[in-house]
Design an enzyme around this catalytic site. Structure first.
Site, short mmCIF file in Angstrom:
data_model
loop_
_atom_site.label_atom_id
_atom_site.label_comp_id
_atom_site.label_asym_id
_atom_site.label_seq_id
_atom_site.Cartn_x
_atom_site.Cartn_y
_atom_site.Cartn_z
N SER A 177 0.83 -1.21 0.00
CA SER A 177 0.00 0.00 0.00
C SER A 177 0.87 1.25 0.00
CB SER A 177 -0.88 0.00 1.26
OG SER A 177 -1.36 1.30 1.52
N GLN A 186 0.79 0.00 -4.76
CA GLN A 186 -0.50 0.70 -4.88
C GLN A 186 -0.34 2.18 -4.56
OE1 GLN A 186 -2.48 1.49 -1.65
NE2 GLN A 186 -3.65 2.89 -2.94
N TYR A 224 -2.15 5.98 -4.06
CA TYR A 224 -3.26 6.93 -3.93
C TYR A 224 -2.76 8.20 -4.59
CZ TYR A 224 -5.76 4.23 -0.33
OH TYR A 224 -6.47 3.27 0.35
N THR A 259 -5.58 3.17 -6.87
CA THR A 259 -6.88 3.02 -6.21
C THR A 259 -7.69 4.29 -6.46
OG1 THR A 259 -5.94 1.55 -4.56
CG2 THR A 259 -7.99 2.67 -3.97
N ARG A 269 -15.20 5.94 9.17
CA ARG A 269 -15.42 4.64 9.82
C ARG A 269 -15.68 4.93 11.29
NH1 ARG A 269 -10.25 3.31 6.65
NH2 ARG A 269 -11.20 3.60 4.60
N LYS A 320 -7.98 -0.01 -9.35
CA LYS A 320 -8.69 -0.71 -8.26
C LYS A 320 -9.83 0.17 -7.74
CE LYS A 320 -7.78 -2.64 -3.64
NZ LYS A 320 -8.28 -1.66 -2.68
N HIS A 374 -13.57 -1.52 -1.83
CA HIS A 374 -12.63 -1.24 -0.74
C HIS A 374 -13.08 -1.94 0.55
CE1 HIS A 374 -9.30 1.89 -0.39
NE2 HIS A 374 -9.32 1.41 0.83
N ARG A 377 -15.38 0.00 2.86
CA ARG A 377 -14.78 1.01 3.74
C ARG A 377 -14.94 2.43 3.20
NH1 ARG A 377 -11.10 -1.51 7.24
NH2 ARG A 377 -9.49 0.08 7.22
C1 LIG Z 1 -7.03 -2.32 7.27
C2 LIG Z 1 -7.24 -2.09 5.81
C3 LIG Z 1 -6.44 -1.17 5.16
C4 LIG Z 1 -6.59 -0.99 3.77
N1 LIG Z 1 -5.76 -0.13 3.12
C5 LIG Z 1 -5.85 0.00 1.78
C6 LIG Z 1 -4.92 0.81 1.08
O1 LIG Z 1 -4.01 1.40 1.66
N2 LIG Z 1 -5.07 0.91 -0.27
C7 LIG Z 1 -6.07 0.26 -0.95
O2 LIG Z 1 -6.15 0.38 -2.17
N3 LIG Z 1 -6.94 -0.53 -0.30
C8 LIG Z 1 -6.85 -0.69 1.04
N4 LIG Z 1 -7.72 -1.50 1.69
C9 LIG Z 1 -8.74 -2.24 0.93
C10 LIG Z 1 -8.23 -3.61 0.50
O3 LIG Z 1 -7.18 -3.53 -0.43
C11 LIG Z 1 -9.35 -4.45 -0.14
O4 LIG Z 1 -9.93 -3.72 -1.20
C12 LIG Z 1 -10.44 -4.84 0.84
O5 LIG Z 1 -9.91 -5.10 2.11
C13 LIG Z 1 -11.15 -6.08 0.32
O6 LIG Z 1 -12.20 -6.45 1.14
P1 LIG Z 1 -12.07 -7.57 2.29
O7 LIG Z 1 -11.28 -6.98 3.39
O8 LIG Z 1 -13.49 -7.83 2.66
O9 LIG Z 1 -11.41 -8.76 1.69
C14 LIG Z 1 -7.59 -1.71 3.07
C15 LIG Z 1 -8.37 -2.63 3.75
C16 LIG Z 1 -8.21 -2.83 5.10
C17 LIG Z 1 -9.06 -3.86 5.79
#
Ligand SMILES: Cc1cc2nc3c(=O)[nH]c(=O)nc-3n(C[C@H](O)[C@H](O)[C@H](O)COP(=O)(O)O)c2cc1C
Length: 382
Positions: free
Chosen positions: A106, A127, A129, A155, A164, A251, A275, A278
């Site tokens: 990330s 990845q 941002y 992303t 959140r 993404k 995401h 989220r």
């Molecule tokens: C704690 C956490 C941090 C995340 N940080 C990023 C991030 O920095 N960049 C990003 O593109 N997605 C981030 N995501 C999203 C994940 O890459 C992914 O899209 C998502 O967790 C998939 O869903 P799932 O957790 O239900 O498998 C994050 C997810 C979580 C749980």
């Protein structure tokens, strides 16, 4: 620690992590309805069991971004993972590479990308941002080139900062340093504190030269969210396409129209993703969107998938619906928090077994055959 399934990994993470960090993994936007739908909607699809088919020779390999892959999993980008365990990204990447799958770092990861490259040999993705400070983005791309990142993942679903509520309650993204109150809460998990003390200060090391964006991960978590560029458009993605010579992945795609834009620009792959629920609470679940995206662009680029993948059976359903591979998010975050590299390796092995069992019982020997026979092996529940 032995896991029988992902829920054991989640429980291990819950026991080990201070609540502020467990909730950061576990939580989602507002009412968390999309995060729940991501999991629940997998149950709308059911397998058709088939017996007495010769499935003695089963393969779990797939093909995307121009290469054969031994398994259809990728460890997706998870920001601030250094909070979950000391050197969490290195541990997770080593487990990924031992299983022959890519690890995506990330933009908000804790380890510096050069240190990660030195620690492990396998495929790394980076990845990004897109921040208002485009010079910073460009410097990160140069570094990603230097470590020979196989792919750049941009992303695009986070240009507007979401909320959140668990983080709000815990003070994650408002506390810029360890206050006495937070210190007291952290001390409830002494094993975590001992690990954190030996690992040294936790901060986003890829941004170490930018103290204006914070000097600790807590402060960076507060500041960086505001620096993401909400004015970004498809034109910027086209510019990144010209700039980045390696594989480019977008993404955060949740409908056919946006998927068509990706194809027009000539990206190599997209990730159907909300995401993990989220960002936009109330958005459709990832699995409900996948078929329309595959039907729009599945013949033009590789469709990858994430959201709610907790079981090998979920992966088989996503591949039957046309995904070429899936990104894991929370499932591996729990596993690395619970038991480091060994935890992630265990989780990947559980998923491998679950996929293999599912394929065998539906009378299919590989993912190619699965996709060709999808209408006969996967049905919407009546
Ligand atoms: C704690 C956490 C941090 C995340 N940080 C990023 C991030 O920095 N960049 C990003 O593109 N997605 C981030 N995501 C999203 C994940 O890459 C992914 O899209 C998502 O967790 C998939 O869903 P799932 O957790 O239900 O498998 C994050 C997810 C979580 C749980």
């Amino acid at each position: 620690m032995i896991f029988a399934n992902w829920e054991d990994a989640r429980e291990g993470a819950r026991r080990r992590l201070p609540k502020i960090f467990f909730d950061f993994i576990d939580g989602a936007a507002f009412s968390e309805s999309t995060a729940r739908a991501n999991l629940e909607d997998f149950e709308k699809w059911v397998f058709e069991q088939r017996v007495l088919v010769d499935v003695a020779d089963r393969q779990l390999s797939t093909h995307y971004l121009g290469a054969d892959r031994p398994l259809p999993m990728i460890l997706g980008p998870v920001g601030f993972a250094g909070f979950f365990a000391p050197n969490a990204e290195i541990k997770a990447a080593r487990a990924a590479h031992a299983a022959g799958i890519p690890f995506c770092l990330s933009n908000f990861g804790i380890v510096a990308m050069e240190k990660l490259r030195d620690a492990t040999q396998g495929p790394l993705w980076f990845q990004l941002y897109v921040l208002k400070d485009r010079e910073l983005s460009d410097k990160l791309l140069k570094r990603a080139e230097a470590i020979q990142a196989e792919a750049l993942v941009i992303t695009v679903d986070s240009q507007v900062k979401s909320v959140r509520e668990k983080d709000t309650r815990n003070g994650f993204r408002t506390l810029t340093k360890v206050t006495p109150g937070l210190a007291m809460r952290l001390m409830r998990k002494p094993r975590w504190v001992a690990g954190a003390l030996t690992a040294g200060p936790i901060r986003i090391n890829n941004l170490a030269e930018y103290p204006q964006y914070g000097s600790s991960a807590l402060e960076q978590a507060v500041k960086l969210g505001h620096l993401i560029d909400a004015s970004m458009t498809w034109r910027d993605i086209a510019a990144f396409r010209d700039r980045w010579k390696g594989k480019l992945i977008i993404k955060g795609i949740l409908n056919a129209q946006d998927a068509a834009e990706c194809a027009k620009i000539g990206v190599d792959a997209l990730v159907v993703s909300n995401h993990g629920g989220r960002q936009l609470d109330g958005a459709r679940s990832s699995i409900s969107v996948l078929p329309e995206v595959v039907s729009e662009v599945g013949d033009k680029l590789d469709v990858l998938f994430d959201g709610g993948i907790r079981r090998g059976g979920h992966i088989v359903k996503a591949l039957a619906l046309g995904a070429k591979g899936v990104l894991l998010g929370r499932s591996y975050a729990y596993a690395v928090a619970a038991d480091g590299e060994r935890g992630v390796s265990q989780l990947l092995e559980l998923m491998r077994v679950e996929m293999d069992v599912a394929l065998g019982h539906i009378g299919v020997s590989n993912f190619q055959e699965l996709y060709e026979r999808r209408d006969r092996v996967l049905r919407l529940r009546d």
